[in-house]
Design an enzyme around this catalytic site. Structure first.
Site, PDB file in Angstrom:
ATOM      1  N   ASP A 188       0.856  -1.186   0.000  1.00  0.00           N
ATOM      2  CA  ASP A 188       0.000   0.000   0.000  1.00  0.00           C
ATOM      3  C   ASP A 188       0.894   1.239   0.000  1.00  0.00           C
ATOM      4  O   ASP A 188       2.114   1.137   0.123  1.00  0.00           O
ATOM      5  CB  ASP A 188      -0.961  -0.024   1.187  1.00  0.00           C
ATOM      6  CG  ASP A 188      -0.248  -0.042   2.529  1.00  0.00           C
ATOM      7  OD1 ASP A 188       0.960   0.240   2.557  1.00  0.00           O
ATOM      8  OD2 ASP A 188      -0.893  -0.349   3.538  1.00  0.00           O
ATOM      9  N   ASP A 196      -7.605  -7.806   1.438  1.00  0.00           N
ATOM     10  CA  ASP A 196      -6.582  -7.968   2.476  1.00  0.00           C
ATOM     11  C   ASP A 196      -7.175  -7.523   3.793  1.00  0.00           C
ATOM     12  O   ASP A 196      -8.085  -6.697   3.827  1.00  0.00           O
ATOM     13  CB  ASP A 196      -5.333  -7.130   2.168  1.00  0.00           C
ATOM     14  CG  ASP A 196      -5.522  -5.673   2.595  1.00  0.00           C
ATOM     15  OD1 ASP A 196      -5.061  -5.302   3.691  1.00  0.00           O
ATOM     16  OD2 ASP A 196      -6.158  -4.903   1.836  1.00  0.00           O
ATOM     17  N   CYS A 221     -10.564 -29.159   8.249  1.00  0.00           N
ATOM     18  CA  CYS A 221      -9.408 -28.355   7.852  1.00  0.00           C
ATOM     19  C   CYS A 221      -8.162 -29.237   7.748  1.00  0.00           C
ATOM     20  O   CYS A 221      -7.935 -30.110   8.589  1.00  0.00           O
ATOM     21  CB  CYS A 221      -9.170 -27.244   8.877  1.00  0.00           C
ATOM     22  SG  CYS A 221      -7.752 -26.195   8.503  1.00  0.00           S
ATOM     23  N   CYS A 265      -4.981 -27.910   7.603  1.00  0.00           N
ATOM     24  CA  CYS A 265      -3.768 -27.176   7.977  1.00  0.00           C
ATOM     25  C   CYS A 265      -2.970 -27.966   9.019  1.00  0.00           C
ATOM     26  O   CYS A 265      -3.488 -28.885   9.667  1.00  0.00           O
ATOM     27  CB  CYS A 265      -4.116 -25.784   8.504  1.00  0.00           C
ATOM     28  SG  CYS A 265      -4.688 -25.731  10.221  1.00  0.00           S
ATOM     29  N   CYS A 274      -4.569 -28.170  12.591  1.00  0.00           N
ATOM     30  CA  CYS A 274      -5.719 -29.080  12.744  1.00  0.00           C
ATOM     31  C   CYS A 274      -5.328 -30.542  12.534  1.00  0.00           C
ATOM     32  O   CYS A 274      -5.941 -31.437  13.124  1.00  0.00           O
ATOM     33  CB  CYS A 274      -6.828 -28.675  11.768  1.00  0.00           C
ATOM     34  SG  CYS A 274      -7.615 -27.104  12.208  1.00  0.00           S
ATOM     35  N   HIS A 302      -3.650 -21.615  11.253  1.00  0.00           N
ATOM     36  CA  HIS A 302      -5.013 -22.052  10.953  1.00  0.00           C
ATOM     37  C   HIS A 302      -5.847 -20.942  10.315  1.00  0.00           C
ATOM     38  O   HIS A 302      -6.510 -21.144   9.289  1.00  0.00           O
ATOM     39  CB  HIS A 302      -5.737 -22.557  12.197  1.00  0.00           C
ATOM     40  CG  HIS A 302      -7.197 -22.764  11.928  1.00  0.00           C
ATOM     41  ND1 HIS A 302      -7.673 -23.858  11.237  1.00  0.00           N
ATOM     42  CD2 HIS A 302      -8.281 -21.960  12.171  1.00  0.00           C
ATOM     43  CE1 HIS A 302      -8.986 -23.736  11.074  1.00  0.00           C
ATOM     44  NE2 HIS A 302      -9.366 -22.594  11.641  1.00  0.00           N
TER      45      HIS A 302
END
Length: 375
Positions: free
Chosen positions: A93, A268, A306, A308, A311, A337
């Site tokens: 940005d 974002d 999930c 990930c 998890c 996560h």
């Protein structure tokens, strides 16, 4: 042959779009969520964690990187990609939001903004040209123009005056960074506060400058959720069909899906990592507050749907223990996560658009996050 800036829409479902944006560091599939790495780090995560979560692009902050470690220092090391060892695209940005949030520590003129560092009080100056130079040194794939983000509740006279100056700054940014320079893309930012005619004026004037993409700025600044959604729905269709559209700094799961529904491509927000550090986790079954006593002896994974690392490996009981013990690992596992959840959310949206079932997909998420889409 593709070149940075090439954008193609591959599928549509209503106003929702599935596309691809070419950058100097690879293709970004859209709709996409960009984890926020303010000072060259997505808080508590390393690049390997981001790759494991299938992050396609991350965001850095011009204001913070300019102050520390310094854009010239980054340039001497080949830019932010080399410095932080991230090989994917980076969007930066302009730093405008941070500068304007300093309130009593900055002065705005036609030339730019003079401000004092929040770190040591030292005096600095951002002009449109300076902001382009900083982002060139950072080496970001997508750069943003310098703009003024007017505060919520600003009257029409102030908002219109600010918008006209912001548009002049946008032209100066494009002149300082001609199209195609260094393979770095430049996005314009639609402003205009909460006045629809000013938003329309902003969009039309920016389109004349021919940016590589267009952002909607000035939302999530204190307004109600219905006001935000209304202006988002109004503004997105004003923007070109053949350029990416980016909604800046807005990002609950339903905000993202409602944005996609209006034709927005990029998002974002610090929410996934900030909430992770506060023990609030997003799952396929809704929000989980991991500090709750009910999880003290719960040996189930956080989210059974999930994949990930968190998890696959740890129980709710262990995650609660880490949080209550204030262990640093809590930040990392929770962030792994949440970032994974947000990236899977947009991946699911891309697939749903391709298959013509986006509304069904959006409704399935809304069912576990009820009340987050005001009528």
């Amino acid at each position: 042959m593709t070149v940075p800036g090439d954008f193609k829409v591959l599928a549509r479902d209503g106003l929702a779009r599935r596309g691809e944006l070419q950058t100097a560091h690879g293709v970004v599939p859209t709709p996409i969520f960009m984890p926020v790495g303010t000072v060259g780090s997505v808080k508590s995560l390393c690049p390997a964690d981001l790759h494991d979560a299938d992050a396609k692009i991350i965001l850095g902050n011009t204001y913070h990187l300019y102050l520390r470690p310094g854009d010239e220092m980054l340039a001497r090391r080949g830019g932010l990609h080399e410095f932080m060892r991230w090989d994917g695209p980076i969007l930066t940005d302009s730093g405008g939001f941070q500068v304007f949030s300093l309130a009593g520590l900055r002065t705005i003129t036609e030339e730019g903004v003079e401000f004092r560092s929040h770190i040591d009080g030292s005096k600095h100056f951002f002009s449109p040209e300076k902001v382009m130079s900083i982002q060139n040194n950072i080496g970001s794939d997508i750069m943003m123009v310098l703009d003024e983000c007017v505060p919520y509740g600003a009257d029409r006279e102030y908002t219109e005056r600010s918008l006209k100056m912001t548009t002049r700054w946008a032209r100066r940014c494009r002149e300082a960074h001609p199209k195609g320079k260094n393979g770095q893309l430049l996005f314009g930012i639609v402003q205009g506060g909460f006045y629809e005619d000013l938003r329309k004026m902003s969009a039309q004037e920016l389109m004349e400058i021919d940016f590589d993409g267009f952002a909607i700025g000035g939302l999530s600044v204190g307004e109600s959720k219905p006001e935000m959604l209304s202006l988002m729905r109004y503004t997105a269709p004003l923007l070109p069909q053949d350029k990416p559209r980016y909604l800046m700094g807005v990002g609950t799961p339903m905000d993202i899906l409602n944005g996609i529904r209006t034709g927005i491509d990029m998002f974002d927000c610090v929410l996934p990592t900030r909430n992770a550090r506060n023990g609030t986790l997003f799952t396929s079954q809704g929000k989980v507050n991991i500090k709750r006593a009910e999880f003290k002896e719960n040996d189930e994974p956080l989210d059974p749907n999930c994949s990930c690392y968190t998890c696959r490996t740890f129980s709710k009981a262990y995650l609660r223990h880490l949080y209550m013990a204030k262990e640093l690992l809590s930040y990392r596992l929770n962030s792994i996560h949440n970032v994974h959840y947000f990236l899977e959310l947009v991946k699911g949206a891309r697939k749903a658009i391709e298959e013509g079932r986006f509304e069904e997909y959006r409704a399935s998420v809304e069912a576990v996050y009820p009340g987050e889409t005001p009528v």
